[in-house]
Design a protein around this motif. Structure first.
Motif, PDB file in Angstrom:
ATOM      1  N   PRO A 198     -27.303 -31.923  48.841  1.00 50.06           N
ATOM      2  CA  PRO A 198     -27.268 -32.488  47.493  1.00 50.06           C
ATOM      3  C   PRO A 198     -25.954 -33.213  47.228  1.00 50.06           C
ATOM      4  N   SER A 199     -26.043 -34.343  46.572  1.00 50.99           N
ATOM      5  CA  SER A 199     -24.848 -35.095  46.204  1.00 50.99           C
ATOM      6  C   SER A 199     -23.961 -34.226  45.314  1.00 50.99           C
ATOM      7  N   PRO A 200     -22.642 -34.287  45.516  1.00 48.05           N
ATOM      8  CA  PRO A 200     -21.868 -35.196  46.358  1.00 48.05           C
ATOM      9  C   PRO A 200     -21.509 -34.612  47.738  1.00 48.05           C
ATOM     10  N   LEU A 201     -22.221 -33.572  48.194  1.00 54.11           N
ATOM     11  CA  LEU A 201     -21.933 -33.006  49.507  1.00 54.11           C
ATOM     12  C   LEU A 201     -22.391 -33.961  50.603  1.00 54.11           C
ATOM     13  N   LYS A 202     -21.786 -33.836  51.772  1.00 54.28           N
ATOM     14  CA  LYS A 202     -22.154 -34.672  52.915  1.00 54.28           C
ATOM     15  C   LYS A 202     -23.260 -33.985  53.719  1.00 54.28           C
ATOM     16  N   ASN A 203     -24.044 -34.770  54.412  1.00 56.29           N
ATOM     17  CA  ASN A 203     -25.164 -34.233  55.184  1.00 56.29           C
ATOM     18  C   ASN A 203     -24.674 -33.422  56.379  1.00 56.29           C
ATOM     19  N   ARG A 204     -25.457 -32.409  56.762  1.00 56.63           N
ATOM     20  CA  ARG A 204     -25.142 -31.525  57.884  1.00 56.63           C
ATOM     21  C   ARG A 204     -26.216 -31.611  58.964  1.00 56.63           C
ATOM     22  N   ASP A 205     -25.837 -31.220  60.185  1.00 62.04           N
ATOM     23  CA  ASP A 205     -26.833 -31.040  61.226  1.00 62.04           C
ATOM     24  C   ASP A 205     -26.477 -29.843  62.099  1.00 62.04           C
ATOM     25  N   PHE A 206     -27.491 -29.352  62.840  1.00 60.74           N
ATOM     26  CA  PHE A 206     -27.367 -28.151  63.649  1.00 60.74           C
ATOM     27  C   PHE A 206     -28.018 -28.377  65.012  1.00 60.74           C
ATOM     28  N   VAL A 207     -27.448 -27.759  66.043  1.00 63.10           N
ATOM     29  CA  VAL A 207     -28.088 -27.641  67.351  1.00 63.10           C
ATOM     30  C   VAL A 207     -28.243 -26.151  67.618  1.00 63.10           C
ATOM     31  N   MET A 208     -29.465 -25.695  67.875  1.00 64.49           N
ATOM     32  CA  MET A 208     -29.723 -24.260  67.863  1.00 64.49           C
ATOM     33  C   MET A 208     -30.590 -23.808  69.028  1.00 64.49           C
ATOM     34  N   GLN A 209     -30.370 -22.575  69.431  1.00 57.92           N
ATOM     35  CA  GLN A 209     -31.370 -21.871  70.229  1.00 57.92           C
ATOM     36  C   GLN A 209     -32.215 -21.067  69.262  1.00 57.92           C
ATOM     37  N   ARG A 210     -33.525 -21.247  69.349  1.00 58.29           N
ATOM     38  CA  ARG A 210     -34.448 -20.564  68.451  1.00 58.29           C
ATOM     39  C   ARG A 210     -35.296 -19.583  69.253  1.00 58.29           C
ATOM     40  N   THR A 211     -35.512 -18.407  68.682  1.00 59.05           N
ATOM     41  CA  THR A 211     -36.247 -17.323  69.326  1.00 59.05           C
ATOM     42  C   THR A 211     -37.353 -16.842  68.407  1.00 59.05           C
ATOM     43  N   TRP A 212     -38.490 -16.456  68.961  1.00 57.74           N
ATOM     44  CA  TRP A 212     -39.553 -15.912  68.122  1.00 57.74           C
ATOM     45  C   TRP A 212     -40.282 -14.781  68.834  1.00 57.74           C
ATOM     46  N   LEU A 213     -40.879 -13.919  68.009  1.00 63.56           N
ATOM     47  CA  LEU A 213     -41.575 -12.732  68.516  1.00 63.56           C
ATOM     48  C   LEU A 213     -42.715 -12.383  67.573  1.00 63.56           C
ATOM     49  N   GLU A 214     -43.867 -12.106  68.141  1.00 62.60           N
ATOM     50  CA  GLU A 214     -45.039 -11.691  67.370  1.00 62.60           C
ATOM     51  C   GLU A 214     -45.440 -10.297  67.811  1.00 62.60           C
ATOM     52  N   THR A 215     -45.522  -9.365  66.852  1.00 62.35           N
ATOM     53  CA  THR A 215     -46.006  -8.023  67.137  1.00 62.35           C
ATOM     54  C   THR A 215     -47.162  -7.713  66.182  1.00 62.35           C
ATOM     55  N   ARG A 216     -47.724  -6.536  66.323  1.00 59.43           N
ATOM     56  CA  ARG A 216     -48.832  -6.144  65.449  1.00 59.43           C
ATOM     57  C   ARG A 216     -48.373  -5.970  64.006  1.00 59.43           C
ATOM     58  N   PHE A 254     -35.693 -16.359  64.697  1.00 59.88           N
ATOM     59  CA  PHE A 254     -34.281 -16.520  64.331  1.00 59.88           C
ATOM     60  C   PHE A 254     -33.593 -17.478  65.286  1.00 59.88           C
ATOM     61  N   ASN A 255     -32.431 -17.988  64.850  1.00 60.06           N
ATOM     62  CA  ASN A 255     -31.694 -18.954  65.659  1.00 60.06           C
ATOM     63  C   ASN A 255     -30.191 -18.728  65.550  1.00 60.06           C
ATOM     64  N   HIS A 256     -29.441 -19.367  66.444  1.00 56.34           N
ATOM     65  CA  HIS A 256     -27.990 -19.448  66.353  1.00 56.34           C
ATOM     66  C   HIS A 256     -27.556 -20.748  67.024  1.00 56.34           C
ATOM     67  N   SER A 257     -26.395 -21.245  66.642  1.00 56.47           N
ATOM     68  CA  SER A 257     -25.931 -22.541  67.138  1.00 56.47           C
ATOM     69  C   SER A 257     -25.458 -22.462  68.588  1.00 56.47           C
ATOM     70  N   ILE A 258     -25.764 -23.519  69.326  1.00 60.59           N
ATOM     71  CA  ILE A 258     -25.273 -23.685  70.696  1.00 60.59           C
ATOM     72  C   ILE A 258     -24.747 -25.119  70.827  1.00 60.59           C
ATOM     73  N   TYR A 259     -24.161 -25.440  71.989  1.00 64.69           N
ATOM     74  CA  TYR A 259     -23.537 -26.748  72.192  1.00 64.69           C
ATOM     75  C   TYR A 259     -24.127 -27.383  73.446  1.00 64.69           C
ATOM     76  N   HIS A 260     -24.819 -28.517  73.249  1.00 59.81           N
ATOM     77  CA  HIS A 260     -25.589 -29.137  74.318  1.00 59.81           C
ATOM     78  C   HIS A 260     -25.111 -30.564  74.556  1.00 59.81           C
ATOM     79  N   LYS A 261     -24.981 -30.942  75.817  1.00 61.76           N
ATOM     80  CA  LYS A 261     -24.456 -32.261  76.170  1.00 61.76           C
ATOM     81  C   LYS A 261     -25.304 -33.404  75.617  1.00 61.76           C
ATOM     82  N   GLU A 262     -26.612 -33.179  75.517  1.00 65.41           N
ATOM     83  CA  GLU A 262     -27.487 -34.242  75.036  1.00 65.41           C
ATOM     84  C   GLU A 262     -27.491 -34.364  73.513  1.00 65.41           C
ATOM     85  N   LEU A 263     -26.822 -33.428  72.829  1.00 62.60           N
ATOM     86  CA  LEU A 263     -26.813 -33.444  71.361  1.00 62.60           C
ATOM     87  C   LEU A 263     -25.381 -33.318  70.832  1.00 62.60           C
TER      88      LEU A 263
END
Length: 273
Positions: free
Chosen positions: A110-128, A134-143
């Motif tokens: 939202p103005s007047p804040l500046k835009n943000r971006d994230f590079v993340m590893q995302r994990t998921w799990l399905e149980t009964r 959930f995710n956390h930030s990582i650092y990747h050469k392509e991003l």
């Protein structure tokens, strides 16, 4: 050892239990927002080197949305372009295994804040009994950092979805560093407006998803059917440390002089209980 910024590995039981404890716990949380079906809390963290980054948690009960539908909506990248008005760009880059990927997300702030971006590893799990993402930030050469964005860090951000006899309950937990030089009052604004808005928009998106999905590749759900995954495999050599991350000087990240009166909170008020 719990996963930290930059760590790229398949999570173990300890990582999932840590997230469950944050999502279900009550000790140390201070309530900042309360409505009949929606609550928001903040908590100061005691983890080393993260003392200035608050934990935020939101809980919403949705009697007209199934847990399966919520899980699909949280995963469906095509549908996110429809309902997430804050997303400027988002996509998956590669996978570690059928339950872990590396993704990119750029958000409009939202103005007047500046835009943000994230590079993340995302994990998921399905149980009964539950669905977890959930995710956390990582650092990747392509991003590397991009022009016009402040690269933010997610220490841990995710969703816990629990089925109910009627509908589901959704718990959202985030501990993120937006970077820049934000004034302290911004955190309270985020808790008061951003988290409730996200939960309301998610709720509305879920009620519209079944009809939308019937017209948009209804059988395509790679988060449920790994044989549908077409992303390339993760390459360990593409991972960098935070110290190796190239800087981007094309955007000034000092927002310390922003005045509270200039904050356009009305953009979060389109969905109300």
């Amino acid at each position: 050892m719990a996963m930290g910024l930059g760590d790229v590995r398949v999570p173990d039981d300890h990582d999932f239990e840590k997230f469950r404890k944050l999502a279900n716990g009550t000790e140390g949380w201070i309530q900042k927002y309360s409505k009949p079906s929606l609550k928001v809390w903040l908590q100061n963290t005691t983890e080393q080197n993260v003392t200035n980054v608050k934990l935020m948690k939101a809980h919403k009960v949705m009697n007209d949305v199934s847990a399966n539908t919520m899980y699909d909506v949280l995963h469906d990248a095509e549908y996110r372009k429809v309902w997430d008005s804050n997303m400027l760009e988002g996509y998956e880059l590669c996978i570690l295994n059928p339950n872990n990927d590396i993704s990119y997300y750029a958000m409009k702030c939202p103005s007047p804040l500046k835009n943000r971006d994230f590079v993340m590893q995302r994990t998921w799990l399905e149980t009964r009994d539950e669905f977890i993402i959930f995710n956390h930030s990582i650092y990747h050469k392509e991003l590397p950092p991009k022009k016009g964005f402040i690269r933010a860090d997610s220490y841990l951000t995710g969703y816990l979805v629990k089925p109910m006899p009627r509908g589901c309950e959704l718990i959202y937990v985030t501990q993120s560093d937006p970077k820049g030089s934000l004034p302290k009052w911004v955190i309270n604004k985020v808790a008061k407006f951003v988290a409730p808005s996200l939960m309301h928009r998610l709720h509305k998106a879920c009620t519209r998803y079944p009809a939308w999905k019937q017209k948009h590749r209804p059988h395509y759900k790679p988060w449920l059917y790994p044989e549908q995954i077409t992303l390339p495999r993760f390459k360990p050599d593409d991972i960098m440390t935070k110290e190796d991350l190239p800087s981007d000087d094309s955007i000034e990240d000092d927002e310390s002089e922003i005045k509270e009166a200039d904050f356009q909170e009305d953009i979060f008020l389109d969905d109300k209980e």
